[in-house]
Design an enzyme around this catalytic site. Sequence first.
Site, PDB file in Angstrom:
ATOM      1  N   LYS B  76      18.303 -22.951 -23.654  1.00 26.75           N
ATOM      2  CA  LYS B  76      17.948 -23.280 -22.593  1.00 26.75           C
ATOM      3  C   LYS B  76      16.656 -22.778 -22.159  1.00 26.75           C
ATOM      4  O   LYS B  76      16.258 -21.510 -22.341  1.00 26.75           O
ATOM      5  CB  LYS B  76      19.014 -22.873 -21.422  1.00 26.75           C
ATOM      6  CG  LYS B  76      18.917 -23.545 -19.934  1.00 26.75           C
ATOM      7  CD  LYS B  76      19.813 -23.331 -19.191  1.00 26.75           C
ATOM      8  CE  LYS B  76      19.883 -23.961 -17.810  1.00 26.75           C
ATOM      9  NZ  LYS B  76      20.675 -23.578 -16.863  1.00 26.75           N
ATOM     10  N   SER B 171      23.348 -27.036 -14.342  1.00 35.59           N
ATOM     11  CA  SER B 171      22.074 -27.352 -14.690  1.00 35.59           C
ATOM     12  C   SER B 171      21.661 -27.222 -16.337  1.00 35.59           C
ATOM     13  O   SER B 171      20.477 -27.570 -16.683  1.00 35.59           O
ATOM     14  CB  SER B 171      21.123 -26.397 -14.015  1.00 35.59           C
ATOM     15  OG  SER B 171      21.461 -24.987 -14.363  1.00 35.59           O
ATOM     16  N   SER B 195      26.973 -23.913 -14.048  1.00 36.09           N
ATOM     17  CA  SER B 195      25.696 -24.582 -14.680  1.00 36.09           C
ATOM     18  C   SER B 195      26.054 -24.535 -16.111  1.00 36.09           C
ATOM     19  O   SER B 195      25.463 -25.212 -16.886  1.00 36.09           O
ATOM     20  CB  SER B 195      24.585 -23.840 -14.441  1.00 36.09           C
ATOM     21  OG  SER B 195      24.215 -23.808 -13.282  1.00 36.09           O
TER      22      SER B 195
END
EC number: 6.3.5.7
Lengths: 136, 527
Positions: B76, B171, B195
């Site tokens: 990420k 997210s 997330s």
Amino acid sequence: MWALATRLGLRSWLGWRRGFTSKADPQGSGRVTAEVIEHLERLALVDFGSQEAVARLEKAIAFADRLRAVDTDGVEPMESVLEDRCLYLRSDSVVEGNCAEELLQNAHQVVEEYFVAPPGNISLPKQDEQEPFSDN
Amino acid sequence: MLGRTLREVSAALKQGQITPTELCQKCLSLIKKTKFLNAYITVSEEVALKQAEESEKRYKKGRSLGDLDGIPIAVKDNFSTSGIETTCASNMLKGYVPPYNATVVQKLLDQGAVLMGKTNLDEFAMGSGSTDGAFGPVKNPWSYSKQYREKRKQKPHGEKEDSDWLITGGSSGGSAAAVAAFTCFAALGSDTGGSTRNPAAHCGVVGFKPSYGLVSRHGLIPLVNSMDVPGILTRCVDDAAIVLGMLAGHDPKDSTTIQDPVKPFTLPTLTDVSKLCIGIPKEYLAPELSGEVRSFWSKAANLFESEGAKVIEVSLPHTSYSIVCYHVLCTSEVASNMARFDGLEYGHRCDINVSTEAMYAATRREGFNDVVRGRILAGNFFLLKENYENYFIKAQKVRRLIANDFVKVFNSGVDVLLTPTTLRGAAPYLEFIKEDNRTRSAEDDIFTQAVNMAGLPAVSVPVALSNLGLPIGLQFIGRAFCDQQLLKIAKWFEKQVQFPVIQLQELMDDGSSVSEIEKLASVSLKH
């Protein structure tokens, strides 16, 4: 030329702040007064930018107000879930570094090994000031 | 090959059935084919090929580093990666190249993993849809799956083919999409309020959140220091366990990691669940919970019961306050953490030079989007002298009450809690954006963020497809630092439910016939 543009840019940014209050919002708490807005903008160095942002803050505060319903008498605040454990800092000895050049590459304005900052100790202009600064 | 599990591919690499370079190239070509998903912000092609080459040399000498050697992974974009742009999907950090690797990234690289790229996210990991980043939203691969499209044909719709695409959840949406679309075998996400688990549920992959303090946060650009953890996304529980084994352990650079020694482990296979006690928190039966999710939840509970486990209803009384508490603590910590972005040493810098204050203010206005700014301002409000006691301290007290709820439940003999992960399946993007980020986060995080408040481990396991052909996941919550046991139970459950593999035929068609793909798909997840 850029100095004029800068000043205009600043002024238009400041312009909307004038006469800016949080109107009575049925979902809001009415807590976000013009004073609070100015105070928060100065502290956070982030501007609201629009009436919507103020409305959003009002809603956020109203949402947070729900915590009042919880009885927390005699309860200690919890800072970390690991509070019952011993957490250690590492020893204060230098084992890595020496990468000044790499670090300086990430900055926009650099002179030799210095990061260049604009002059400090000049506070943001208040809401009602017309001409914030005179340029040098 | 791309549809296999990590363990299977690792075995294939060791046996020479495929080389790391071939594997890397297959993944790179699939990433190009799936570019429309917008899962990746940066594809580190050169770096990946170089790493694959080195891995190949090691395999030739018979000296592979372990199960992760040569395996394509994605990270990420809020983890620092040396020499590779790290943006957090924000204008503030566009062009920022960190001079160091996050500890978890370094650990993966030390094991020989091949870094395919940095995945897309909500800006600074704030959001539950992966829709609010500076590089655009991430599309859920299931929008293009045969399973979803076939169900859609049954419903009349006059829209264009692609206008009804679904969000991935957030997210860590980019990481979840990358894993779900077979472009990598494991991806790192971060989990502050759900997330990692939220997009895992929406994308039909396993999303694991370790206990707070087990995995190092050094290099993870912080959102909420007291709740952030690096998360792991994989296609099966066993793979997540392999990755966890590599990542867990004390890091001198992160003083919030515990000192207890951690050894890599092979996840044992559970065959007998009759000694387990599963807790079903009654407060999680929210009115907004979709009927389908509720029914899957109920079926899962019955499954455990039918296999002899004890399934009891438990109570977490402060559940309804946890989202409010999270909101206050999160915005407060965000206000503090975002203060470092001033444009001087790194990141975006505006053109104003009249004063440092004016420069900082304009830089931050240009660099942050509305969501981030909104949270900073809210956080600063709660931290004002006159509000500190009533909001911040109060929220910390409520946090203790929430954490104590969990402690009480686990002390009463419950081994693991079983809850839904999300209220429903993935929403269409056009639906999702009708409400603002804060409202959506408050809705979507409802089952996941109490876990972060208490620092417990949790995992979302895909269970079945909804009536629309979309994945639904269920969440298991374990005791603090009992991550292995949690994964053991999740692995057993995964085997029972046999979640179907996503059918992305058109994308996988790189010469292999349809029947071959079906064969591969049936091989995976059965071990």
